[in-house]
Design a protein around this motif. Structure first.
Motif, PDB file in Angstrom:
ATOM      1  N   UNK A   1       0.683  -1.161   0.106  1.00 50.15           N
ATOM      2  CA  UNK A   1       0.282   0.155   0.224  1.00 50.15           C
ATOM      3  C   UNK A   1       1.091   1.295   0.351  1.00 50.15           C
ATOM      4  N   UNK A   2       2.123   1.300  -0.399  1.00 44.71           N
ATOM      5  CA  UNK A   2       2.926   2.353  -0.426  1.00 44.71           C
ATOM      6  C   UNK A   2       2.620   3.054  -1.390  1.00 44.71           C
ATOM      7  N   UNK A   3       3.209   4.774  -1.376  1.00 43.00           N
ATOM      8  CA  UNK A   3       2.576   4.908  -2.539  1.00 43.00           C
ATOM      9  C   UNK A   3       3.788   6.750  -2.663  1.00 43.00           C
ATOM     10  N   UNK A   4       3.910   7.076  -3.241  1.00 42.96           N
ATOM     11  CA  UNK A   4       4.408   8.245  -3.454  1.00 42.96           C
ATOM     12  C   UNK A   4       3.992  10.074  -2.264  1.00 42.96           C
ATOM     13  N   UNK A   5       2.897   9.646  -1.705  1.00 48.69           N
ATOM     14  CA  UNK A   5       2.057  10.609  -1.400  1.00 48.69           C
ATOM     15  C   UNK A   5       2.651   9.896   0.675  1.00 48.69           C
ATOM     16  N   UNK A   6       2.720   9.212   0.355  1.00 49.91           N
ATOM     17  CA  UNK A   6       2.672   8.527   1.778  1.00 49.91           C
ATOM     18  C   UNK A   6       4.167   8.644   2.409  1.00 49.91           C
ATOM     19  N   UNK A   7       5.190   8.361   1.007  1.00 47.25           N
ATOM     20  CA  UNK A   7       6.702   8.860   1.574  1.00 47.25           C
ATOM     21  C   UNK A   7       7.128   9.725   1.612  1.00 47.25           C
ATOM     22  N   UNK A   8       6.456  10.852   0.790  1.00 46.42           N
ATOM     23  CA  UNK A   8       6.988  12.017   0.881  1.00 46.42           C
ATOM     24  C   UNK A   8       5.719  12.876   2.234  1.00 46.42           C
ATOM     25  N   UNK A   9       4.671  12.392   2.885  1.00 47.41           N
ATOM     26  CA  UNK A   9       4.554  12.452   4.030  1.00 47.41           C
ATOM     27  C   UNK A   9       4.575  12.037   5.067  1.00 47.41           C
ATOM     28  N   UNK A  10       4.815  10.643   5.603  1.00 47.36           N
ATOM     29  CA  UNK A  10       6.363   9.345   6.243  1.00 47.36           C
ATOM     30  C   UNK A  10       7.578  10.928   6.713  1.00 47.36           C
ATOM     31  N   UNK A  11       7.929  11.031   5.249  1.00 45.14           N
ATOM     32  CA  UNK A  11       9.373  12.232   5.251  1.00 45.14           C
ATOM     33  C   UNK A  11       8.626  14.191   5.707  1.00 45.14           C
ATOM     34  N   UNK A  12       8.346  14.283   5.873  1.00 41.77           N
ATOM     35  CA  UNK A  12       7.850  15.598   6.095  1.00 41.77           C
ATOM     36  C   UNK A  12       7.476  15.271   7.214  1.00 41.77           C
ATOM     37  N   UNK A  13       6.451  14.318   7.796  1.00 45.61           N
ATOM     38  CA  UNK A  13       6.085  14.377   9.601  1.00 45.61           C
ATOM     39  C   UNK A  13       7.639  13.601  10.294  1.00 45.61           C
ATOM     40  N   UNK A  14       8.131  12.756   9.886  1.00 48.97           N
ATOM     41  CA  UNK A  14       9.283  12.806  10.579  1.00 48.97           C
ATOM     42  C   UNK A  14      10.181  13.722  10.940  1.00 48.97           C
ATOM     43  N   UNK A  15      10.631  14.660  10.154  1.00 49.37           N
ATOM     44  CA  UNK A  15      11.879  16.248   9.761  1.00 49.37           C
ATOM     45  C   UNK A  15      10.831  16.665  11.355  1.00 49.37           C
ATOM     46  N   UNK A  16       9.664  17.135  11.023  1.00 47.45           N
ATOM     47  CA  UNK A  16       9.536  17.530  11.419  1.00 47.45           C
ATOM     48  C   UNK A  16       9.358  17.747  12.931  1.00 47.45           C
ATOM     49  N   UNK A  17       9.465  16.123  13.173  1.00 50.44           N
ATOM     50  CA  UNK A  17       9.213  15.806  15.146  1.00 50.44           C
ATOM     51  C   UNK A  17      10.329  15.544  15.498  1.00 50.44           C
ATOM     52  N   UNK A  18      11.527  15.479  14.599  1.00 44.82           N
ATOM     53  CA  UNK A  18      13.199  15.350  14.392  1.00 44.82           C
ATOM     54  C   UNK A  18      13.059  17.171  15.121  1.00 44.82           C
ATOM     55  N   UNK A  19      13.198  17.778  14.673  1.00 47.61           N
ATOM     56  CA  UNK A  19      13.425  19.313  14.508  1.00 47.61           C
ATOM     57  C   UNK A  19      12.429  19.756  15.922  1.00 47.61           C
ATOM     58  N   UNK A  20      11.390  19.393  15.836  1.00 54.09           N
ATOM     59  CA  UNK A  20      10.127  19.521  17.444  1.00 54.09           C
ATOM     60  C   UNK A  20      11.254  19.663  18.387  1.00 54.09           C
ATOM     61  N   UNK A  21      11.523  17.829  18.907  1.00 49.13           N
ATOM     62  CA  UNK A  21      12.006  17.407  19.979  1.00 49.13           C
ATOM     63  C   UNK A  21      13.074  17.579  20.311  1.00 49.13           C
TER      64      UNK A  21
END
Length: 134
Positions: free
Chosen positions: A94-114
């Motif tokens: 069920x992978x998608x380009x949107x899902x990969x982008x969504x995961x990547x962006x949220x990962x980076x925001x989470x890391x910076x935020x923490x």
């Protein structure tokens, strides 16, 4: 489906030692539990990992010893859930380009935020400007 099948189908050929030793063993067991439920999508798991990251950042910002411990545990749990999203996508196809982008962006925001919350909390608690520079 047994754990060996899930490992064979979802593990990356190369990954960080932390992921291999301390994240994947938990993530693969959780994937085994949630994979039959198709409503648990990779994007849902990415969003849940982000929410856990928000909780972690809040704990880090308080700079209290036990909140720091709770923040570290929430951060680790958010990483486990974050690893689950890719495994579910690979396992269920069920992978998608949107899902990969969504995961990547949220990962980076989470890391910076923490990171910002951790260093800012330590600065407020100690007054040591070195935490700001970090």
């Amino acid at each position: 489906m047994d754990l060996r099948d899930i490992r064979d189908r979802t593990y990356k050929s190369r990954d960080a030692w932390w992921t291999v030793l301390l994240v994947d063993p938990f993530a693969v067991r959780l994937v085994r539990l949630v994979a039959p439920y198709r409503w648990i999508t990779p994007n849902l798991l990415s969003g849940f990992a982000f929410l856990l990251g928000l909780g972690s950042a809040w704990c880090f910002a308080t700079a209290d010893r036990w909140y720091l411990v709770a923040g570290a545990l929430l951060f680790h749990l958010s990483f486990v859930v974050d690893c689950m999203d890719g495994k579910i996508a690979r396992l269920n196809g069920t992978g998608s380009m949107f899902g990969a982008w969504f995961d990547f962006i949220f990962d980076r925001i989470r890391m910076v935020m923490c990171s910002v919350a951790l260093f800012a909390g330590q600065y407020v608690e100690s007054g040591n400007v070195a935490w700001v520079w970090l």
